[in-house]
Every structure is written in C-alpha cells, then in structure tokens.
Design an enzyme around this catalytic site. Structure first.
Site, short mmCIF file in Angstrom:
data_model
loop_
_atom_site.label_atom_id
_atom_site.label_comp_id
_atom_site.label_asym_id
_atom_site.label_seq_id
_atom_site.Cartn_x
_atom_site.Cartn_y
_atom_site.Cartn_z
N GLU A 1 59.43 41.49 88.29
CA GLU A 1 60.77 41.07 88.69
C GLU A 1 61.80 42.19 88.47
OE1 GLU A 1 61.82 38.31 89.89
OE2 GLU A 1 63.96 38.23 89.44
N ASP A 2 61.77 42.80 87.30
CA ASP A 2 62.87 43.68 86.90
C ASP A 2 62.54 45.17 86.87
OD1 ASP A 2 64.26 41.36 86.48
OD2 ASP A 2 63.74 41.27 84.36
#
Ligand code: MN
Length: 746
Positions: free
Chosen positions: A95-96
């Site tokens: 995700e990041d």
C-alpha cells in the site's frame, strides 16, 4: 515529519527498541516455528523495516513499530501462526511503499501474497468519499472474510493497534476511525468470537466519543475495587472449598465487566452505575477431559450453596453459539441478596472464548461441531454477497442485525437444528432452509400447531413449513422478517416483480408520448420522474402500471423538438412549525453559537438533530443532510457511529462559541418515589431557583414510583448539569438523566 516532544529517542535507542520488539515477537512465536520458518519471519521483518525506513507514525515513532505490534497481536491475542505473522509484518508495504505483490509472491509464496493483496484492498476503504462506495467497500471486507479469514483477522489486529494509538491523531480522524470501528470491526470481532478484542475496541471507542462518561465509569470501577474484591472473595470461598474437596483442577476468579457494557446497561435500562447489578462475573476454568459432565457437576456444586435463577441459565455447552462460544452461564443469589453471574468453562472453551475463530483451527482435528457452524455462517455471507441485486448499504444493515441479536435453536420435523437470531419468524425459518420454501410459504405448524408466517419462534420450537404454489412475497413481509437472508431474498423478488410490472407501465406511457409526438427516451423519462418526485423511472413506470399515476397529468408539459419540458415548479417556502424560531432550532438570528470549521460560519444555517438534541457545551459535529441542510449532532449521539462510518465526507467539524443569547430545548428524565409534594418541589427548582424556562412536564406514577420528563430551555450544558444536580439532591428523587432518543433505524 511531526515529532512530538513525547518522542525523543536517539537513533541508537530507536534501533534497540525495534530489535527488542522483534525479539519479543519471536519469543511468542517460538513454539510454532518449524524448520526454515525463522528465516522467513526474519526476512519479512527485514523487507518491512527497509521499506518503511523513512516513514514515521503521527506520534513520531519509527513506522516499523506498527507492523511489529500488529504481528504481536496476531500471535498473542488472536493465536495465529507463522504465515499470518509474515503477512502482518508486510501488511502496509504494498500500500505505502515500493514493495510489490509480485516480490512478495517470489520471496514468500502465493498464500502470503494473496493475503497481503486482500489487506491492501481493504485499506483503500477508509479514504473513499462516496457513501455507496463506502458500503461497497465494507462488503468487500466481508468478501475477504469468506475468502481467507486470516485477512480479516489481521485487519482486526491492525485496527486494534490503530485504536490503541489514536491519541496523536486529529480529532476528526479519531472520530472517523472510532466510528468505523464500532460500526464494523467490533461487531465483526464479536461475530468471529474475539470477545477480548471486541471489548477493548468498544471501550476505546467510548473513550473517543464520550471521554467524560468513559473516565467517570473507569474512576468508579477503581473506587469500588476494594469493596468488590472483598465481595468476590467472600462469594468464591465456599465454592473453592467444595471444588477442592471434589478434586477438580481449576481456576476461579472474578472480573469486572467492560466499561462499554456497563455504560450500555446504564443507558438502555436507565440506571445509575450503582444500580448495574452485574458489574462483574465469576469465572471458573476447568482442566478436564470430561468437559460436559464436569461443567454440569460444577454447576450442581455451586447451586448447593447459592440459589440459582432458572431464567438466567444459559447452556452453551450442549449447543454452542453460532460464533463458536461454549460455556455454561448461571446467575445465582450471592451474599447480601445480590445476583452474581458465574461462567463455567473448560480450558479449551476458554481458549475459544478468547481467541475465537483461530482457536477453532487449532482444535479442528477434534472434529468439533462448532466448526461447521462457523462455516455455515461464512457460507451464508457468501450467498448473500453473490446476490447481484443486493444493495450494499441494505446488506450491511441487515447483516448487522444478524450479528447483534441473540440466538434461538429451532428444529426441522426431522430434528435438524437451525440457529436463528431471536425474534425470527416462521418465515425466516422457511428462508433459512431454502429460498423457494420461503417464497411460497403460507403458514407453518409450530409444535404441531398451525400459526401464521409472521409467528415469532421460540427456543426449541419444531417447525413444519406449509407452502402453496400461488403464494408470492409482498411488502408486508419485510415488516416482520429479521434475518438478513430472508430480507435480501424478499427484496430481490419484490424488485423483480416491480421490474416486470413496470413493463406494462412503459407501454401505457409510450402510447401517451406517441400521442404527444415525443419519444420515450431516457431523458424524457427522467424529466417526468423528477418532476413528480419518483426515485427512478422504474418507480414511475411501476406507478403507472398499478394505476398510481395518471398519464393525463403530462398535459401540463410542453414539447420542444423531441424533448418534453416540465412546467416551472412553484417555489414552495417551507413554513416552519410555529414555535420553531423561538425554540432556537433555526439559528440565522444574531449571535452564532456554533463555529463550523472550513467555512465562513456566519452564512451557514443549521438545525439541531432531534435524535440527540445537542446544546452548547456538548461535543458536536455537523452533518450535511440531503434535504435539511446542516444538522448538528452530539459525538455521543446514538446515531453518530452510523453517520460517521458511512458518510464521513458529509461530516463537518463544529464547535460551540461562547454566547448566551439563544436558548436550546433539552429534556431530563426523573425517577423517584411518588410523594405529594414532589411536583411542586421540581417546578420550584426549575422555575423558581434556576429561573429556567420550562416547556413541558409529564409525570407517570405507578405503585408509588414515578417517572417524569421535563423539557426546558437552557443556554449551555453547564446549566443542564446544574439542573440535574439540583434535582437529584431533592428528597425522594432517585435519579435524573438527560433524555436520549433511541437510535433510528437505517
Ligand atoms: Mn496498518
């Protein structure tokens, strides 16, 4: 990068802290590590630490501490194993950071990559702006659950850690996260049998939405601890002796109920902290091979000493709850005439009670009956989700009903058991067996007696469904069914039927439009539907078909080319109810009480929500409604969680400014002993001493007890608190509470 002063560590110290956490994780995992596992876990830790190395949390901590903490929760509090730990460590990387699913698959295999993919999908949920999108996302979360339950379990761990570390977030972020938690994650944790986590989540939510209440109950629990311990010891003593004499291998202790559950009792039963009778429960945990037999033996030993309440015996040993919970609960009369709940479990049952679903896997080899019940539930969810027509919002609402209700056990004529939420009807039962059976159900025989389809079932009922080919579902059915399955199937049939009927309407309309020389285009249909306030063209066509709308009405429309144009709508000024102005409900007058962030407050009109009737001094937020502009709610409003969780984008920050020119209507509920002078005493305080403007008062009395409601105008919460305080100190008055409305459905 925000580094608060709470967090000041040197790089060296930071490294040490991270390594300490990592070793702590390994220690917990130790007995589960097989050959080669340790290397994989180490590798996952390295990948995550490297990927997050430049990131920090809002608190200033290095980011990697978060995945480490989530991994520890996954092992220590949920009881999952190596694969889940690897996924928990990696849960925020895709995700990041730069890490890709492909890389995870290559290094750790396809299962971890699939689980991390699921977690990545879910984490997009929070950021969406659109309501239906949000509900669709919740639906997605539930889908992952039906897929691989580990996804949702890790997500719950993630959420729990976020809740534990919410302090450094901004206020509106806190509210949003807390609402989603109480709306979705806590019920899910409950449904999956994670009682400890569910309880902690609820307490943390309460701390965010209603700090005052939370702290007050926490303080009272602390203040009464010694007294409680003394009582518990007195209560336990004879039982302990008896169990020892009978050579049981056991543990016995008392534990307080959660702050949230105490608050819930106070609120729903309108009682004070002191009046909540079950502030604690006694728990007995047995080490034994003969589980069922020994639980009942212990029950019988306890009832040798204390009188038990027949109504409050719960036997989840013979028939576990559908989330897998097993235990024997009984309530007995303890010393001093106090009711005390006693929970009897074996070690295995206790493990399941604390770790839920995951513990089931552990015991799976034993061929446990509860396993299949959880499977049933997951299967049920999958079925519902596959219904292409199910509206996501409805679906979540319906499902939540299933999650919260208590359960009853019912039987088919062959003796097959069906677990249904309490309040279920014969029709719910029919749908639970088969949609076709439900659709054509015209009645039932319950314990051989003929009953209507709306008949509410009771525990241990045996039901035979009676059907007819001519039967079909109608709107009324939705008024009494309670299960998600029945509701969603009935809605589906009704929609189908409407769609078919609408075809007839379309023909009638087309003829009329032909006559007017315009085509039955989508655009024209929308023009008509909008003008007459139909939700959709289908609704309009349906209404035409059943004679609810006369196409002759269309003569007021004009025709431009191939377009139908609606006449000007006469502008309707909504007249306000008479004394609305005076109530301070609409506040365009001078002296604003409310500051609404992000907008220039002096242009904005708002209304105060009826459900919680906020007054200045209350912690509030603004909510933009579809039809009535901005509404102000208390953050502890019974509806707040639903609003914030589903319509986060429509929430605006709001806060009260000092100004005492406007009065607000609010109410208090009073309980006490019926005494001749009591009404006089109350009015004396309200109008005499406090010089408050009373709007109405109603008193009900029965058998020497009275219950009254007073509606008054106040300027600020302090005045209300003062009123409650003064009234409570009157002789004969037992308790004064602020009036709260029930949460509205939907
Ligand atoms: Mn996370």
């Amino acid at each position: 990068m925000i580094v608060t002063d709470k967090y000041l560590l040197s790089e060296e110290e930071e490294k040490k802290l991270i390594l300490r956490e990592y070793r702590g994780l390994l220690r917990q995992l130790k007995h589960r590590l097989k050959k080669g596992d340790k290397k994989l876990v180490r590798r996952a830790f390295e990948v995550a630490a490297d990927a997050h190395k430049h990131m920090r949390r809002k608190s200033g901590e290095p980011y990697i501490l978060h995945p480490l903490a989530v991994a520890r929760i996954v092992v220590e509090e949920i009881g999952l194993g190596v694969t889940s730990v690897i996924c928990a460590l990696l849960h925020d990387t895709v995700e990041d950071t730069e890490v890709t699913l492909k890389e995870i698959e290559l290094e750790f295999g396809s299962t971890p990559s699939r689980i991390v993919e699921g977690l990545t999908k879910i984490s997009n949920v929070v950021e969406t702006k659109d309501t239906t999108q949000q509900a669709e996302n919740f639906k997605k979360i539930l889908l992952t659950l039906a897929d691989d339950p580990r996804v949702i379990l890790i997500k719950i761990a993630d959420r729990l850690h976020n809740m534990r570390t919410l302090e450094s977030m901004s206020r509106d972020k806190q509210l949003k996260i807390a609402s989603e938690t109480s709306y979705l994650y806590a019920p899910l944790a409950h449904r999956l049998g994670l009682y400890e986590i569910k309880t902690e989540m609820e307490d943390l939510c309460l701390k965010i939405t209603d700090r005052e209440v939370h702290d007050e109950i926490a303080q009272k629990l602390k203040d009464t601890k010694r007294e409680r311990s003394r009582y518990i010891n007195e209560f336990i003593k004879p039982i302990r002796e008896e169990l020892e004499v009978n050579h049981f291998d056991f543990e016995i202790y008392g534990r307080p109920k959660s702050i949230h559950s105490i608050w819930n009792k106070m609120r729903t039963k309108h009682v004070t902290f002191e009046e909540v009778y079950d502030l604690f429960a006694i728990r007995i945990i047995l080490k034994t091979e003969h589980e069922k037999e020994d639980c009942w033996k212990v029950f019988s030993l306890i009832t040798n000493h204390y009188q038990h309440s027949v109504e409050r015996l719960r036997d989840w040993v013979s028939t576990p709850k559908s989330n897998g919970y097993e235990a024997l609960h009984t309530t007995v009369m303890g010393p001093g005439g106090k009711w005390v709940e006693v929970q009897i479990r074996t070690e295995r049952m206790n493990d399941i009670a604390e770790k839920g679903l995951a513990a089931h896997w552990k015991y799976k080899e034993g061929g446990n009956a509860t396993e299949s019940k959880l499977d049933d539930w997951l299967k049920n969810i999958r079925e519902l989700l596959q219904n292409p027509d199910s509206n996501a919002m409805d679906f979540i609402q319906d499902l939540k009903k299933d999650i919260f209700l208590d359960e009853i056990y019912t039987y088919t004529p062959n003796g097959d058991m069906r677990i249904l939420p309490s309040g279920s009807t014969a029709l719910d039962f029919a749908f639970s067996i088969h949609s076709e059976l439900g659709k054509t159900c015209i009645g039932a025989k319950v314990n051989y007696k003929l009953v209507p389809i709306s008949h509410v079932l009771r525990n241990a009922d045996q039901i035979e469904i009676i059907t007819s080919k001519k039967q079909k579902p109608n709107d009324d059915w939705l008024k009494f069914v309670v299960t998600a399955k029945a509701r969603s199937r009935i809605k589906y049939y009704l929609k189908e039927e409407k769609r078919i009927k609408a075809q007839d309407g379309k023909e009638i309309l087309s003829r009329k439009l032909d006559h007017l020389k315009v085509p039955a285009s989508q655009q024209n249909l929308f023009e008509i539907a909008n003008f007459f306030h139909y939700h959709s063209p289908t609704d309009l066509l349906y209404s035409i078909a059943i004679g609810g709308f006369d196409v002759r009405e269309l003569s007021q429309f004009s025709v431009h080319g191939d377009r139908l144009i609606a006449p000007e709508q006469p502008k309707r000024e909504e007249p306000l109810p008479e004394n609305e102005e005076q109530l301070g409900r609409n506040i365009p007058a001078k002296g604003y009480e409310l500051v609404i962030f992000g907008e220039s407050a002096d242009r904005i009109q708002y209304k105060l929500a009826n459900c919680c009737q906020p007054i200045p001094g209350d912690d509030v937020f603004g909510f933009i409604t579809a039809s009535e502009g901005l509404k102000i709610h208390r953050t502890n409003c019974p509806n707040a969680a639903t609003l914030l969780a589903n319509y986060g984008h429509r929430v605006v920050k709001a806060k009260w400014a000092k100004n005492k020119e406007i009065s607000f209507l609010t109410g208090v509920k009073i309980n006490g002993l019926d005494d001749v002078g009591v009404i006089h005493k109350i009015t004396n305080v309200v109008s005499g001493e406090l010089r408050m403007n009373m709007r109405s008062m109603s008193i009900d009395s029965k058998d020497g007890i009275f219950e009254g409601t007073i509606m008054v105008f106040v300027n600020h919460k302090e005045e209300l608190d003062e009123l409650c305080h003064r009234l409570e100190s009157l002789n004969g008055i037992n308790k004064v509470t602020r009036l709260d409305m029930e949460p509205t459905q939907n």
